[in-house]
Scaffold this motif. Structure first.
Motif, PDB file in Angstrom:
ATOM      1  N   ALA B 522     -36.514  35.122  51.117  1.00  0.00           N
ATOM      2  CA  ALA B 522     -35.823  35.292  49.835  1.00  0.00           C
ATOM      3  C   ALA B 522     -34.316  35.237  50.038  1.00  0.00           C
ATOM      4  N   LEU B 523     -33.857  35.844  51.133  1.00  0.00           N
ATOM      5  CA  LEU B 523     -32.424  35.845  51.414  1.00  0.00           C
ATOM      6  C   LEU B 523     -31.937  34.433  51.687  1.00  0.00           C
ATOM      7  N   GLN B 524     -32.758  33.676  52.420  1.00  0.00           N
ATOM      8  CA  GLN B 524     -32.343  32.317  52.747  1.00  0.00           C
ATOM      9  C   GLN B 524     -32.307  31.441  51.501  1.00  0.00           C
ATOM     10  N   ASN B 525     -33.210  31.726  50.548  1.00  0.00           N
ATOM     11  CA  ASN B 525     -33.162  30.998  49.281  1.00  0.00           C
ATOM     12  C   ASN B 525     -31.866  31.269  48.533  1.00  0.00           C
ATOM     13  N   GLU B 537     -24.277  32.772  59.297  1.00  0.00           N
ATOM     14  CA  GLU B 537     -24.679  31.640  60.126  1.00  0.00           C
ATOM     15  C   GLU B 537     -26.073  31.957  60.652  1.00  0.00           C
ATOM     16  N   LEU B 538     -27.073  31.274  60.102  1.00  0.00           N
ATOM     17  CA  LEU B 538     -28.462  31.582  60.448  1.00  0.00           C
ATOM     18  C   LEU B 538     -28.796  31.141  61.870  1.00  0.00           C
ATOM     19  N   PHE B 539     -29.760  31.840  62.464  1.00  0.00           N
ATOM     20  CA  PHE B 539     -30.234  31.418  63.786  1.00  0.00           C
ATOM     21  C   PHE B 539     -31.042  30.129  63.625  1.00  0.00           C
ATOM     22  N   ASP B 540     -30.744  29.200  64.491  1.00  0.00           N
ATOM     23  CA  ASP B 540     -31.478  27.938  64.461  1.00  0.00           C
ATOM     24  C   ASP B 540     -31.695  27.531  65.909  1.00  0.00           C
ATOM     25  N   LEU B 713     -31.774  39.530  57.923  1.00  0.00           N
ATOM     26  CA  LEU B 713     -30.611  38.655  58.028  1.00  0.00           C
ATOM     27  C   LEU B 713     -30.931  37.381  58.809  1.00  0.00           C
ATOM     28  N   PHE B 714     -31.581  37.507  59.944  1.00  0.00           N
ATOM     29  CA  PHE B 714     -31.913  36.419  60.850  1.00  0.00           C
ATOM     30  C   PHE B 714     -30.728  35.484  61.052  1.00  0.00           C
ATOM     31  N   GLY B 715     -29.606  36.072  61.415  1.00  0.00           N
ATOM     32  CA  GLY B 715     -28.420  35.274  61.650  1.00  0.00           C
ATOM     33  C   GLY B 715     -27.257  36.197  61.908  1.00  0.00           C
ATOM     34  N   LYS B 716     -26.070  35.635  61.865  1.00  0.00           N
ATOM     35  CA  LYS B 716     -24.880  36.447  62.109  1.00  0.00           C
ATOM     36  C   LYS B 716     -23.934  36.326  60.917  1.00  0.00           C
ATOM     37  N   ALA B 730     -24.180  43.188  50.108  1.00  0.00           N
ATOM     38  CA  ALA B 730     -24.643  43.158  48.719  1.00  0.00           C
ATOM     39  C   ALA B 730     -25.886  42.281  48.603  1.00  0.00           C
ATOM     40  N   LEU B 731     -25.854  41.175  49.351  1.00  0.00           N
ATOM     41  CA  LEU B 731     -26.968  40.229  49.300  1.00  0.00           C
ATOM     42  C   LEU B 731     -28.248  40.884  49.813  1.00  0.00           C
ATOM     43  N   ILE B 732     -28.130  41.613  50.915  1.00  0.00           N
ATOM     44  CA  ILE B 732     -29.310  42.282  51.474  1.00  0.00           C
ATOM     45  C   ILE B 732     -29.832  43.322  50.478  1.00  0.00           C
ATOM     46  N   ALA B 733     -28.905  44.089  49.896  1.00  0.00           N
ATOM     47  CA  ALA B 733     -29.314  45.109  48.924  1.00  0.00           C
ATOM     48  C   ALA B 733     -30.063  44.446  47.763  1.00  0.00           C
TER      49      ALA B 733
END
Lengths: 149, 860
Positions: B522-525, B537-540, B713-716, B730-733
């Motif tokens: 959902a966060l990545q969307n 910056e997502l882990f890839d 989060l799966f990223g930094k 805020a996004l995570i919340a």
């Protein structure tokens, strides 16, 4: 942009022209370089101030609220700085700063800022010059405004 | 069993005589042995084998008796310790002003240890050794009464001298116990007061105190040794004296022909055996004396006046027991240690379900009133009645379940936050333990052992939570109650944060892990929106993450254990192997040299204590000169020619680099490509013994060693994007809200281990836990004694009104630190000088110009 380039860029600014490159490198290293989206607000009028910003690229638009409208006061470009007043006078932010033209700025924290001024009086003198010219500018605007009414 | 062994012992003593006299000297060889004819050698062989058998039998008896007495001793020790501990739990509270924690620990663990061993020996040893002694003596007397007499001739002298000498040793033993206790007390005190010691530079004085106490103990122990060895010396001398008689008298008898040679040898052998049990008996005597001292000294400490009777702690309540009703305290008095009254004729009343505030100067006795009310202190006079029951007569089950008390010093136990709260409703095992891995036989065995040692038979693994008292019918309802309770004491936000920083085991909680993965999606969307897309910056697995450190990029996972943590990664052999294979080793040495040279350039001029070192530098202040030397060497010799050790110093530096933040521009494209290659190789070839040391990042998989937040989060967070961390927060919340995860994350937060005495929590959080612990069982009477003092004023007001609302319809007695807080209460009681000086509504008392309340208000 790398640390060396940032330091050289700082060296080109009148504010820092008298400061060693090594010191500027340290300043760059210990400060955060931040990029802003266009129209993103750097800080709002009335906020607590904890840092000043040196514009590395792009434009910072200075404005104050007048009634319901925002009144633009100034535009500051590469090499200028904003956010110094609230650090120097320990007052809330006196204006709102908005980013334009892909703004990049070096955020200098309050402590670093004062250390720097204490260590290099040249910076203080340069700063006084800029502040005085701002004051002069403001007085002119006030005169203009008065003569209009 | 012991008595059974003596005939065998007797035969084993007698046999050598037969062997020597008959088999060896060849006299009286029986012509046939149970019907089989034998010659001399065969006869000798048979007798020798019989001797061997007897040795085995005797050994067997000894083994059995030793094991048995060992078990008996351990059981007695367990019983004794349990009894002492159960007494500690029943001590009247003032006793803890006299006995320190250190002393209690010293007594229960160290001092009773030899007692247990002794108890095991107390019957077996004198019976066995005494029996042995007597058997041997009988044997000797049968051989020759004169020699027998000679063997014990000196026993009376020993029996007279030894106790005399022993008495002094006993006295010293007593002094030693006392002094070791003093030492333990000081150790305990120093540990508890360690902050004060540091703050006041008190270490030297404390060390001097330790020296003094250790010195006293040394002197005593030294003297004990001297005296003990003197006793030993006397014993040995006497023991050596006896053979003198054997050789002279026995030898004379053999020469004269009154005694056979074999008998003398046997007596000599027997005498050698005799000295062992005799010595044991003497040691036993010493230990008896020693144990008696220890026992007396321990017992007198554990039987203080006013100790709670055992039934008061174990009595059960009727199902509908309630303390809801009016409260009345009459003529309570409390004396201090010197017998001076600190509370005198204190009386007060409170209606059923009244909410009363108690205020007054801190020396006015308001805290004692609360402690008396909670029956934590037994008054020296007067009584308290609650719902027409005298509280002094009530068992702890009544006061500890139907009442709630929270004091100013909040104590939390070293377990999870959840258990700390539920402890308020965990009084006895209620439901059998369920689960797959319960070994029933093991459980039965443990239970039987506990029973034989008189220990508690309560099953620790059972469900102790009193659902009924909490008002929950199921686990789901319990969860809801707990969440509501966290809100009441304003701890839900903190618990949520703890939960976000917490980890879970996806094998045990796969539902939650899946939901977290859904939240990640959902966060990545949401990240597709352009204005926030570059804040993370997502882990890839195919890309270098410039906001992660080089180490993280290489591992592409989270270290489990110490093998791959940042401090150790450069020395890890497997990592080095991968670096060599991908040609990164040389690169890292070079990049490390550049990092070092930049750091030296930036930081060398700064004073050593400058804050920048801890905040920004890759190299500690102290190491700067060393790196300056290393850099000089690198210039002179070239990197390749440098010592391996020096190269390693450089090689360790690049791992810490976070390119986007540090902007040193040292991790170039070609290096990035090689790091990605190293990442692939690292995962492919990882040996089995290191497989468990890392949890790789995977888009589809929950990472069990990363926090919930990092899993979502799966990223930094982008470090060069303004306000990125606020945006991401805020996004995570937002995601947690939309995925309905909040209450689950709070649940994870409830599993947070609070540390020793709650050291991982703030004082305010600890106090809130204690409030929740008292509230969880919905007590009929809640007594709060400055129980919100650690909270900031905003939180305090909120928590107070929440608690008042939650306890509406029940009795509340709240001792407040400030008078102004008393406004919302039904009634205010003003205490001063150990008694109630004023009582009434807040406005009513405030209305009177000269009321004590007004004086107190003005003073605030």
């Amino acid at each position: 942009m790398t640390l060396n380039k940032e330091a050289e860029l700082l060296k080109d600014l009148p504010l820092f022209s008298k400061v060693d490159l090594a010191k500027l490198k340290l300043l760059a290293f210990t400060s955060e370089r931040l990029t802003y989206d266009d129209n993103q607000i750097i800080f709002n009028e009335g906020d607590e101030g904890d840092a000043a910003y040196i514009i590395l690229s792009g434009t910072a638009v200075v404005s104050i609220a007048q009634g319901s409208k925002e009144l633009e006061l100034d535009r500051i470009n590469k090499g200028g700085f904003v956010g110094d007043i609230s650090l120097l006078c320990d007052v809330p932010r006196t204006a709102t700063i908005t980013a334009q033209n892909s703004l990049t700025a070096l955020q200098i924290k309050k402590d670093t800022f004062f250390n720097l001024i204490a260590e290099f009086p040249e910076i203080a003198i340069e700063m006084m010059r800029v502040l005085a010219s701002r004051l002069d500018n403001t007085s002119k605007q006030l005169r203009d405004a008065n003569s209009k009414t | 069993m012991t008595a059974l062994s003596f005939p065998f012992l007797y035969f084993s003593l007698d046999l050598p005589k037969i062997i020597i006299n008959k088999a060896i000297s060849g006299k009286d060889i029986p012509s046939d042995f149970f019907g089989v004819s034998i010659d001399q050698v065969e006869y000798l062989l048979i007798l020798s084998l019989a001797f061997l058998m007897l040795v085995c039998i005797n050994g067997g008896f000894k083994f059995y008796v030793n094991v048995f007495r060992g078990q008996l001793g351990e059981r007695m020790l367990r019983r004794l310790r349990f009894d002492l501990l159960s007494r500690v739990l029943r001590f009247p509270l003032p006793q803890f002003r006299r006995v320190s924690q250190g002393e209690v620990i010293q007594m229960v663990t160290a001092e009773v240890e030899p007692l247990g061993g002794f108890v095991g020996d107390s019957i077996a040893l004198p019976a066995f050794q005494g029996g042995t002694l007597i058997t041997i003596l009988i044997f000797m007397f049968v051989q020759d009464w004169m020699l027998g007499l000679a063997a014990i001739a000196l026993y009376p002298i020993q029996g007279y001298i030894i106790p005399k000498l022993q008495w002094h040793v006993n006295q010293l033993g007593k002094a030693r116990v006392r002094n070791v206790r003093r030492l333990s007390e000081k150790i305990g005190e120093s540990v508890s007061g360690i902050e004060e010691l540091h703050a006041n530079d008190g270490a030297r004085r404390v060390l001097a105190i330790f020296t003094e106490r250790l010195g006293t103990i040394y002197d005593i122990r030294y003297e004990i040794f001297q005296r003990k060895f003197f006793i030993k010396f006397v014993n040995n001398f006497i023991a050596q004296l006896t053979p003198f008689f054997f050789y002279s008298i026995g030898g004379y008898l053999v020469i004269k022909g009154d005694l056979t040679f074999g008998a003398l040898v046997a007596i000599l052998a027997a005498y050698k055996d005799l000295s062992a049990p005799w010595k044991e008996l003497l040691t036993y005597y010493q230990r008896l004396a020693d144990s008696k001292i220890k026992y007396d000294q321990v017992i007198e400490q554990f039987d203080p006046p006013g100790i709670l009777p055992e039934d008061a702690q174990h009595a059960e309540l009727e199902a509908d027991f309630s303390l809801a009703g009016p409260i009345s305290a009459n003529n309570l008095s409390v004396l201090d240690d010197e017998g001076q009254p600190i509370i005198e004729s204190l009386s007060f009343q409170s209606e059923k379900s009244e909410q009363v505030a108690v205020v007054g100067p801190s020396s006015g006795g308001k805290d004692l009133a609360a402690i008396l009310m909670a029956r934590l202190l037994i008054p020296d006079g007067g009584q308290i009645k609650v719902a027409d029951k005298l509280t002094l007569d009530l068992p702890e089950a009544a006061t500890g379940r139907r009442m709630g008390y929270v004091g100013p010093a909040a104590f939390v136990f070293n377990t999870s936050l959840r258990e700390n709260i539920l402890l308020g409703a965990m009084h006895q095992p209620l439901k059998e333990a369920t689960g797959e891995i319960i070994d029933l036989d093991e459980k039965k065995r443990n239970l039987r052992n506990a029973e034989l040692s008189g220990n508690s038979l309560d099953d620790l693994q059972a469900d102790w939570v009193d659902y009924k008292a909490i008002g929950a019918n199921s686990e789901t309802e319990l969860r809801e109650k707990l969440l509501a309770l966290l809100k009441t004491v304003d701890l839900d936000g903190d618990t949520y944060d703890l939960g976000l920083r917490g980890t879970i085991d996806p094998d045990q909680n796969n539902v939650l892990a899946d939901r977290i993965l859904a939240a990640r999606k959902a966060l990545q969307n949401r990240l597709k929106q352009p204005e926030i897309s570059n804040s993370i910056e997502l882990f890839d697995s195919e890309k270098f993450n410039s906001n992660a450190s080089v180490a993280e990029n290489l591992l592409f996972g989270t270290p489990v254990g110490d093998d791959f943590i940042l401090e150790n990664i450069a020395e890890n052999q497997y990592v080095r192997e991968i670096l060599r294979e991908t040609g990164l080793e040389e690169e890292f040495v070079r990049v490390g040299r550049d990092v070092a040279s930049t750091m030296v350039e930036l930081f060398a001029d700064l004073p050593a204590d400058h804050e920048y070192f801890s905040q920004y530098s890759f190299i500690a202040t102290d190491d700067i000169p060393e790196f300056q030397i290393l850099l000089g060497r690198a210039d002179r010799l070239g990197l390749e020619a440098m010592e391996e050790e020096d190269r390693n110093r450089f090689l360790a530096l690049p791992f810490k680099l976070i390119p986007a933040r540090h902007r040193l521009d040292l991790i170039t494209e070609p290096i990035i490509d090689r790091i990605l290659e190293a990442r692939r190789k690292f995962a492919e070839k990882i040996p089995d013994d290191l497989r468990g040391a890392i949890e790789f990042f995977s888009e589809e998989k929950y990472n069990k060693s990363a926090t919930l937040q990092d899993n979502i989060l799966f990223g930094k967070v982008a470090s060069d994007k303004a306000n990125a961390s606020e945006q991401v927060g805020a996004l995570i919340a937002e995601v947690i809200e939309s995925e309905n995860l909040r209450s689950i994350i709070v649940e994870v937060g409830l599993d947070f281990q609070v540390g020793l005495s709650g050291s991982k929590l703030s004082p305010a959080q600890r106090q809130k836990i204690c409030l929740a612990r008292a509230l969880v069982r919905c007590p009929d009477i809640l007594i709060l004694n400055e129980a919100t003092s650690a909270l900031d004023s905003g939180s305090q007001t909120k928590v107070m009104s929440n608690i008042m609302a939650a306890t509406k319809g029940r009795n509340l007695l709240w001792v407040l630190q400030r008078v102004a807080l008393a406004v919302p209460f039904d009634r205010v009681m003003v205490m001063s000088g150990g008694r109630v000086v004023e009582t009434g509504g807040f406005e009513e008392l405030k209305g009177k110009a000269d009321s004590v309340l007004n004086n107190l208000l003005r003073a605030e």
